[in-house]
Design an enzyme around this catalytic site. Structure first.
Site, short mmCIF file in Angstrom:
data_model
loop_
_atom_site.label_atom_id
_atom_site.label_comp_id
_atom_site.label_asym_id
_atom_site.label_seq_id
_atom_site.Cartn_x
_atom_site.Cartn_y
_atom_site.Cartn_z
CG ASP A 305 42.54 42.64 31.14
OD1 ASP A 305 42.00 43.56 31.78
OD2 ASP A 305 43.36 42.85 30.23
CG HIS A 339 43.74 43.83 35.06
ND1 HIS A 339 44.31 44.15 33.84
CD2 HIS A 339 44.66 43.07 35.71
CE1 HIS A 339 45.53 43.62 33.77
NE2 HIS A 339 45.75 42.95 34.88
#
Length: 562
Positions: A305, A339
């Protein structure tokens, strides 16, 4: 007599040498970290420790990967603290353990070859009151945790592994067929649509009891024990701590976020390797939340992430806390998968301010520079200075400001729909997020899905953002929506099939020294009935009539060409 004097001198010299050697045990901050920093912040204080040192073997720990060493760690820490502080040494071996609670004046030091492996037994992790994703909530206690501790460190060259695969739910779409088949054979249960794997029934129940991401708000707090396996902890939780150093080890495979300093100050994070599987849900690298006076440098991230993420609480809980993340220097970091490379939000309700980011490289990161929030957050993000950033092979946007963030991954997953911008203005209240005074220069992008995307809110524009002296190559050019006081200066945008710059419903936009190339006929596209005072330089365009497209709905004077 001479020999006696010589012995005394030698003894004194040795004492001084050892003292100096001990003082160098914690290396000082390189002075260059503070060079070229635009923000005015105090020098960050490092911890220091007494000379007392123990080895966890002395307390019965066995490095066989099978014997739990939880009590040995607790006793070693207690023994060192009783002596006024010092070092708890973890030697080469595989040290299986339950949670470790750091106390003041403790340096947990992992020697080369040491693997600190946290237990897969959920019963080792009792429920505690904490904060996760910016909300006051209940989670399992973190594998490494500290509360109101001062003068603490985790150092050395070993590996800290959170055994995260024991905790994490996994989406089928994130795995190959072989990986999915192997996962199913390991046990666990599937969601009703068989597209998600859970390690246990309790984990599945927690997921179906949650309307707000990872907080099971659809069941009574008294019933949280029935979904305990779902309440994955962050691996390293440091709450209300002062003078914190993380220096050297590898932190990997966390149940949720990897490293989470919360409401702490004088924090130094350097020389780390931070890793999580790319498929890991909430597999952030570093989440710095409501902290002040922080240095983050010389680290490598490869996570599931966001990599380096700044937060300050979510919605009302964050506003009630009212503690911003401030006075932070981020330098010389490399991010691979993630991300976002450097990220602010989306939980930023207490504010983020006075941040310097420079000399970082993002390689294959979904988004490079990522700013995200949504209506209801509130909070102010301001005085962010970013420079000398290199990016390559960025699948989504190299730079993205998104004020309509709803939890999606940058590259949409199978179960996600695109987040939609609502053009209807809302009242400006304490729940309105504000992003302003953000300065970026010397940004180099060698391949991105979209070079840059700046989007504010219809009721509250993205204010005073500058991008200067940059070279951006991507499939699509830059877009500005609901911006005010945006300045693009000396920026080259090379695209395949879109204008270099699109401007919509924005005011007081200045474009100077725009260089462009690619297949698009129009270099600059300007539209939106609220667009006003867009200033461009005539010398930037060979043919104004064909290279600048102005929508007929624009009022006279909306675009000023000099």
């Amino acid at each position: 007599m001479k020999n006696i004097s010589k012995n005394i001198i030698m003894t004194l010299a040795c004492s001084l040498f050892l003292g100096q050697g001990f003082a160098r045990q914690i290396a000082p901050v390189d002075a260059s970290i503070y060079e070229g920093v635009e923000i005015n912040m105090p020098k960050v204080l490092l911890p220091s420790f007494g000379e007392y040192e123990v080895n966890i073997r002395d307390f019965g720990a066995k490095g066989d990967g099978q014997s739990k060493c939880t009590e040995a760690f607790a006793e070693a820490i207690q023994a060192v603290q009783a002596k006024g502080g010092g070092k708890v040494t973890v030697p080469r071996g595989i040290w299986l353990t339950g949670p470790i609670t750091l106390k003041s004046n403790i340096n947990l030091h992992l020697e080369e070859g040491a693997l600190l492996l946290f237990s897969r037994d959920f019963d080792d992790y009792p429920l505690v009151n904490t904060s996760f994703e910016g909300l006051n909530t209940v989670r399992c206690i973190s594998p490494i945790n500290a509360y109101e501790a001062e003068n603490i460190a985790i150092t050395g060259s070993g590996v800290i592994d959170g055994n995260g695969d024991a905790w994490r739910l996994v989406k089928k779409g994130k795995m190959t067929a072989d990986q999915w088949s192997k996962l199913l054979k390991s046990g666990g249960v599937l969601s009703d649509d068989e597209k998600m794997w859970f390690p246990s029934e309790k984990s599945k129940k927690g997921y179906t009891s949650s309307s707000n991401f990872n907080v099971p708000d659809l069941i009574d707090p008294e019933d949280l024990a029935s979904v305990k396996d779902f309440l994955r902890p962050v691996m390293v939780s440091l709450v209300h701590c002062n003078k914190v150093l993380l220096d050297g080890p590898t932190f990997q495979n966390s149940p949720a976020w990897n490293i989470h300093p919360l409401m702490s100050e004088n924090v130094v994070i350097r020389n780390l390797e931070v890793r999580n599987p790319w498929y890991s849900q909430n597999g952030d690298g570093l989440d710095l939340e409501s902290c002040k006076n922080v240095l983050i440098y010389n680290n490598t991230f490869d996570v599931g992430d966001d990599a380096i993420c700044f937060k300050s609480g979510k919605d009302q809980d964050g506003r009630d806390r009212g503690i911003p993340t401030e006075n932070v220097i981020v330098k010389n970091n490399t991010v691979y998968h993630g991300h976002g490379g450097f990220v602010v939000g989306s939980e930023m309700s207490g504010g983020v301010r006075n941040v310097h980011v420079s000399n970082c490289t993002f390689i294959g990161t979904d988004i490079g520079l990522r700013f995200k929030s949504t209506r209801g957050r509130g909070g102010i993000v301001e005085n962010i200075y970013i420079s000398n950033i290199d990016m390559i092979d960025i699948p989504a946007e190299a730079i993205r400001f998104n004020m309509f963030y709803g939890g999606n991954s940058p590259v949409l997953e199978e179960d996600q729909e695109a987040e939609v911008r609502d053009e209807t203005p809302m009242p400006v209240t304490e729940e309105t997020p504000i992003f302003r005074n953000i300065y970026m220069k010397n940004i180099t992008v060698s391949g991105a899905g979209k070079t840059a995307f700046f989007m504010g809110l219809p009721e509250k524009s993205l204010e005073n953002v500058r991008l200067e002296d940059s070279y951006l190559v991507g499939n699509e050019g830059m877009t500005i929506i609901d911006g005010a006081g945006i300045k693009i200066k000396n920026v080259a945008v090379i695209t395949k099939n879109s204008p270099a710059l699109t401007i919509y419903n924005s005011q007081n936009i200045q474009v100077e020294g725009l260089k462009f190339g690619g297949d698009s006929k129009a270099a600059l596209r300007i539209f939106g009935r609220l667009t006003e005072n867009v200033r461009v330089n005539k010398s930037d365009f060979k043919n104004i009539e064909t290279q600048i497209f102005q929508s007929p709905e624009l009022t006279n004077g909306a675009v000023k060409i000099k």
